[in-house]
Every structure is written in C-alpha cells, then in structure tokens.
Design a protein around this motif. Structure first.
Motif, PDB file in Angstrom:
ATOM      1  N   GLY A   1       0.795  -1.223   0.000  1.00 46.66           N
ATOM      2  CA  GLY A   1       0.000   0.000   0.000  1.00 46.66           C
ATOM      3  C   GLY A   1       0.827   1.271   0.000  1.00 46.66           C
TER       4      GLY A   1
ATOM      5  N   LYS B   1       1.491   3.309   2.406  1.00 46.25           N
ATOM      6  CA  LYS B   1       2.444   3.413   3.522  1.00 46.25           C
ATOM      7  C   LYS B   1       3.732   2.665   3.207  1.00 46.25           C
ATOM      8  N   ASP B   2       3.587   1.488   2.602  1.00 45.91           N
ATOM      9  CA  ASP B   2       4.782   0.733   2.214  1.00 45.91           C
ATOM     10  C   ASP B   2       5.599   1.522   1.194  1.00 45.91           C
TER      11      ASP B   2
ATOM     12  N   GLN C   1      -4.763   7.940   0.223  1.00 49.00           N
ATOM     13  CA  GLN C   1      -3.441   7.331   0.016  1.00 49.00           C
ATOM     14  C   GLN C   1      -2.391   8.400  -0.315  1.00 49.00           C
TER      15      GLN C   1
ATOM     16  N   THR D   1      -1.287   9.812   2.911  1.00 51.68           N
ATOM     17  CA  THR D   1      -0.318   8.929   3.581  1.00 51.68           C
ATOM     18  C   THR D   1       1.091   9.187   3.062  1.00 51.68           C
TER      19      THR D   1
ATOM     20  N   PRO E   1       5.655  -5.576   1.636  1.00 53.79           N
ATOM     21  CA  PRO E   1       5.236  -4.814   2.817  1.00 53.79           C
ATOM     22  C   PRO E   1       6.458  -4.511   3.690  1.00 53.79           C
TER      23      PRO E   1
ATOM     24  N   ASN F   1      -2.137   7.669   8.750  1.00 52.56           N
ATOM     25  CA  ASN F   1      -3.048   6.546   8.425  1.00 52.56           C
ATOM     26  C   ASN F   1      -4.349   6.569   9.225  1.00 52.56           C
TER      27      ASN F   1
ATOM     28  N   ASP G   1      -7.881   3.679   5.268  1.00 53.03           N
ATOM     29  CA  ASP G   1      -7.013   2.925   6.169  1.00 53.03           C
ATOM     30  C   ASP G   1      -7.842   2.051   7.114  1.00 53.03           C
TER      31      ASP G   1
ATOM     32  N   THR H   1       0.744   2.894  13.021  1.00 53.99           N
ATOM     33  CA  THR H   1       0.650   3.339  11.622  1.00 53.99           C
ATOM     34  C   THR H   1       1.075   4.796  11.482  1.00 53.99           C
TER      35      THR H   1
ATOM     36  N   SER I   1       2.089  -0.320   7.856  1.00 54.35           N
ATOM     37  CA  SER I   1       0.847   0.014   7.161  1.00 54.35           C
ATOM     38  C   SER I   1      -0.335  -0.469   8.001  1.00 54.35           C
TER      39      SER I   1
END
Lengths: 175, 419
Positions: free
Chosen positions: B174, B176-177, B210, B213, B270, B304, B309, B382, B400
C-alpha cells in the motif's frame, strides 16, 4: 540605517586547522539552561557544551564576527542558540551552511547570517579581522582583499535586519 | 528556464515583482494562518507581547485547530486550549475545537487547504498538504504570530528533487509501504531542505487518502514538502472550493531539478520501520521470522487515520478477535471519518474484534491522546515517527494499516502469509 558593511575581529571555530561541522544547538546552548529568558544572561552559556570552547564567553568581545563550518545550529528550534551570541556582542555569523530552523531564527532576530559560496578555508582562517559587504556579498580582509564570496543579502533579510527584527518590521509594514 | 511546482506556487504568492527561483528568499502571501493547541497559546501571547493592537490582519484567513490532546487531559493543555478559545471568541476567529480532529485533515475536508494555497501553522507535519497540491509548512510560534498580524511571511525557495517510479505497486503493498520504501532508500536526510516531486503510473492510481499517507512522511526524509504528480482526482475532490487562486500546477518540461532518482516499485514488499528511526526500514517478512511479540497496536494519526485505512483494517479483522495479549486502538483522523465509520458499520466490526475506538485526533503521537507505551512495551503503529520517547518509553515499529491488523490477530509482528 544600520551598516551594510560590517567590520570586526574574526573568531574562527576550528579544530586542528579546520572548521568544526555539525555543531548542534545543544552544543551551542545546552538544554539545561532553556529556562533562561533574559538575553543578557544567555551569553555566559554560549558554546558551554562544545569541547575545547568552554571559555568562549570570556574571550568574545563586542563587535566580533563568528566564523563556523557546515550545518551550524542543527537540531532544536531554541532561539537562545542565536541570542546567546547577540548577548556577547557578536554582530554577524559566517558559515558554510546552517540548520534550517537556526537560519530562520537568526534572520527573524535581525542577526546577519552569511552563507559562504566559494572560499578557501585557509585564506579565511588566516584573517584575524574581516570586513563584510552585505549588499555585494563579499568578504574581505582589512586590506580590502577579497577572501570569499557569499550570497548578497536578499531584500527580505535586509528589511528585517534594518528594522531590528521580524516584529519591528511587521509593525512598519502594516502601519 | 521553466519552474517546478513549488516555484510556481511561490511565484503566484510572491508579494514582490521578481522571478522566483530556488535559493531566493522572498516574501509570500499566506492564504491560511493557523495555530493548534500545541504552540497556539504562545502565538496568542506573542500577539500582545509584540504588537500594540493584538488583532489579526484577516479573520477569514485565520484558524485555530485543536488536535494534540483532545479533549485536554492535563491542566496545562486545558489552559492553553482555553487561551486560544477565548482569544478566538474575542476576535471572531474560527476554532475547530477538540471534537474536530487533526487540523491538517480538517483543512483538506473543509476546503481551507486546496491546490495552490499557502497554509502555515504550528504543526511540523503541515507539509502533508503537498498531497493536495498546496504549500503547507510548519513554523514556530513567533513566525505564526507575525503572519496572524501581517498576512505574509518569508520563505527561502527550496531546490526541487524528482523521483520517477517505475511499475505498479503489487496488490498486497500500500501507500504506507511505498513511502517507507522511499524513506529507506533516501534516508532521513535524503531530501533535506528540498521540495520533492514524485511521478509514475502508480501515483495516478492513489486516492486522496493514500496521497495523504505518502505526503505525510516527507518530513521523515528531511523534505520541505512532497508533491505527487498532479491528477484529476484532486480536481474532482476540490470542485466545491470557490477560492480565486485555486490552481493545480504541473512542473514545466524544462524545470530545473537538483537531483533525479528512479525506483522500480513493482517488486516491493510490505515494509516496517524498526525503532528508533523512520529510515530503519526492513521487509515485514524479515522481522516476522523473529516472532517479536507485540503488546499494543495503534491505527490512526495524520499518516493513516483516513477511512481507506480503517476500512482496510476492518476487512482483515472482520469476524475475528484481536489476540488476547494485544491492546488495539483505532483513532479516526477527523469527525467526518468517524461518521463514515459509523455509517459503514466499521465501528461494530472493531467492537466485535475487541478494539478500542476513540474520538478523532492525533491519537498515539502527541502526548498520548489514546495512551503512551510503558518501558519494555512493544508497539506497532501506523503513525510517522518512532523516535525514542515519541510515543512513550516503549519501542515503536512503523507499519501500514494492513500489517497492523495482521499483527493484532497473531500477537507477533507478521504479514498476511503468517495468518
């Protein structure tokens, strides 16, 4: 009008012949003295946490120019790390680069901060006295020989400097 | 010479008639000046300390947003919030009070922040607004007071760095990754003092949540601000904003970049940032092999805490119980997100799984709205910072929402394959 050409004795913050890099705000003004709010009491703690420079407050004189290395003033946002030099009478700080917040704080406090562009540190260290033209961006020795170039003062820096600090300038700009 | 996105925004707001380019210090008009409960009381004090008349230049462009400790759980915070509240009432300034949620997110939802606006405040993560094409910037309480009074401030135009992403994100990876990947590659000083522009097909597929984030963690690589390839998704989102200077800028073809990086993201996995630094990044599977037991899991923060999320977390938790050794906390970013959670039945899912759900706000980050970690406690979060002491005495790992949810179910740091 404040002087646009500043002259003074140069205090080079060096170790083994080169400028000390990455001097952070804790080395300049340690966090154990953060409760101090009167500028006049801040001077005695300048460089109090920088090895080899603890006697700096007793050697600095009014009108001195401080010359430092890279990333000077990295770290926290404390205003005291700028004000402690003002308390000792330092009129200007020259450095290869500064921490972003330190730079903001110094400019807002009306302290001329000079970033060096092109210089040979040996030429600079050899100068016991310096003359700085803020408008032209030239650093000279007392015989007017150019020893380094810096970015000329921007209009913003000059506005704030001429008015003393950010707030004095603010009063003027909005009547 | 063409201009980058930051140069265009600052050119539009420069009060002097000069050609804006990187390295110049310029005066800019500030469209929105804000203060939060952290720093806000000092802004109010500065107004009377430095100005004879403590009123602001334009009430309609000034805001208070409370989000750090909401409602106040310590008397100093309660006092500071009330200093702001009383000042705001006296001057007729809007307050998004302790019920509203994270100031930067409220600003986006309510249209106070929009493409090409300049927005400053006492929140060091305000550059999150780059996610919507705005120039957001955190500043100190003196700078904010100055702008309350004058409507302007100065800024040194930063150089811009360009990042080109190749390929699409894998399905189980995602936003965050993606940002952890970039922080891991570039390091905590990798973009120090620079604006960053990120391009690539993967960016066009990110929704607003997203994008937020990704934008929220520019600070963790030292960036002044991070812009994502401008996209029609923003145009659609901000249709309701009637601001005169709303513009979604693209960089010129001949804009000048100080550095350009290219990364292939089609094979990234991830990721997790281990304590004590956000750039201490590893693949979750590497850490999962160590079977590190976890005491608490926090989902929320300006990084997040969006509905996307929390939905993702609920899809994983639905019908299952959080592991008995884990206390799991979910904090929506704003009241609007909280409302969506209720409408979509997400609060029920979280309740059934044994999760603590609290009112909107900064959650686990600032002074522990929803609790701190004790010495020896292992927390998965997160959020965006895992420095020592930031979220308590324990050790914090950054992940994430999906990794947070998988871990909450097993009780040890893990990914989907370990369920």
């Amino acid at each position: 009008m404040k002087d646009k050409i500043i002259k003074g004795r140069a205090l080079h913050i060096i170790e083994n012949g080169t400028y000390i890099d990455d001097i952070d705000t804790d080395m300049i003004f340690h966090n154990s003295f953060l409760a101090i709010t009167e500028i006049e009491k801040m001077g005695q703690h300048a460089f109090g946490n920088l090895d080899g420079w603890k006697d700096f407050p007793s050697t600095a004189k009014k009108g001195d120019v401080l010359v430092v290395g890279k990333n000077f003033g990295a770290g926290s946002s404390r205003q005291q790390a700028v004000d402690c030099f003002t308390a000792l009478g330092v009129t200007l700080i020259i450095g290869e680069s500064f921490g972003a917040i330190y730079k903001r704080n110094a400019i807002n406090a009306g302290v001329p901060l000079i970033e060096l562009k092109d210089f040979n540190s040996k030429d600079l260290i050899g100068c016991s006295e310096l003359k700085i033209d803020l408008e032209k961006g030239i650093i000279m020795d007392l015989q007017d020989n150019k020893v380094a170039e810096c970015k000329p003062f921007s209009k913003v820096q000059m506005d704030i400097y001429q008015n003393g600090n950010l707030f004095e300038y603010g009063k003027k700009m909005r009547g | 010479m063409g201009k980058t996105i930051i140069e265009k925004i600052l050119q539009e707001h420069c009060v002097d008639d000069i050609d804006v380019k990187s390295g110049e210090i310029i005066w800019i008009d500030i469209d929105k000046r804000t203060a939060r409960d952290f720093g806000g009381a000092n802004v109010v004090k500065n107004m009377s300390k430095y100005f004879d008349d403590d009123s602001v230049q334009d009430v309609s462009k000034t805001l208070f947003t409370f989000d750090c400790v909401v409602p106040a759980k310590t008397i100093p915070y309660a006092n500071n919030q009330h200093i702001c509240r009383q000042y705001a009432r006296e001057k007729n300034i809007s307050v998004y009070d302790v019920n509203a949620g994270i100031g930067s997110h409220v600003a986006i939802e309510e249209g106070h922040a929009y493409p090409n606006c300049t927005f400053i405040g006492t929140d060091s993560h305000l550059n999150i607004l780059g996610a919507v094409g705005a120039f957001g910037q955190g500043m100190g309480d003196q700078d904010i007071a100055f702008s309350f009074k004058t409507g302007v401030n100065w800024f040194e135009v930063p150089p811009t760095m360009k990042i080109n992403l190749k390929g699409d994100l894998p399905d189980n990876v995602g936003a965050k990754d993606l940002i952890l990947f970039l922080i891991g590659k570039l390091g905590s000083k990798g973009a120090l003092g620079k604006a960053v522009e990120i391009y690539g097909d993967a960016i066009a597929k990110l929704n607003i949540d997203q994008r937020i984030t990704v934008g929220s963690m520019g600070t963790e690589m030292g960036a002044i601000i991070l812009f994502l390839k401008p996209d029609t998704i923003l145009d659609g989102y901000f249709k309701f904003v009637k601001a005169e200077n709303k513009k979604l800028f693209s960089a010129d073809d001949d804009a000048e970049y100080i550095e350009t990086f290219e990364f292939d993201i089609s094979n990234i996995k991830p990721l997790i940032a281990c304590p004590p630094k956000p750039d201490n990044v590893f693949e979750v599977s590497e850490i999962a092999a160590k079977k590190i037991l976890v005491d608490s899991v926090f989902v929320g923060s300006c990084t997040n805490g969006r509905i996307t999320d929390i939905k993702e977390v609920c899809e994983i938790l639905k019908g299952k119980k959080v592991h008995p050794r884990v206390m799991m906390k979910v904090v929506p970013a704003t009241m609007k997100v909280y409302g969506e959670m209720l409408k979509e039945g997400l609060v029920q899912i979280l309740y059934d799984s044994g999760v603590i759900v609290s009112n909107p706000g900064c959650g686990g980050c600032a002074s522990g709205q929803i609790g701190m970690t004790g010495t020896g406690e292992i927390q998965l979060s997160t959020s965006n910072r895992n420095f020592k002491g930031k979220q308590g005495n324990g050790d914090t790992y950054l992940v994430s929402p999906a990794t947070a949810a998988y871990t909450a179910l097993t009780g040890y740091i893990c990914g989907e394959e370990d369920l």
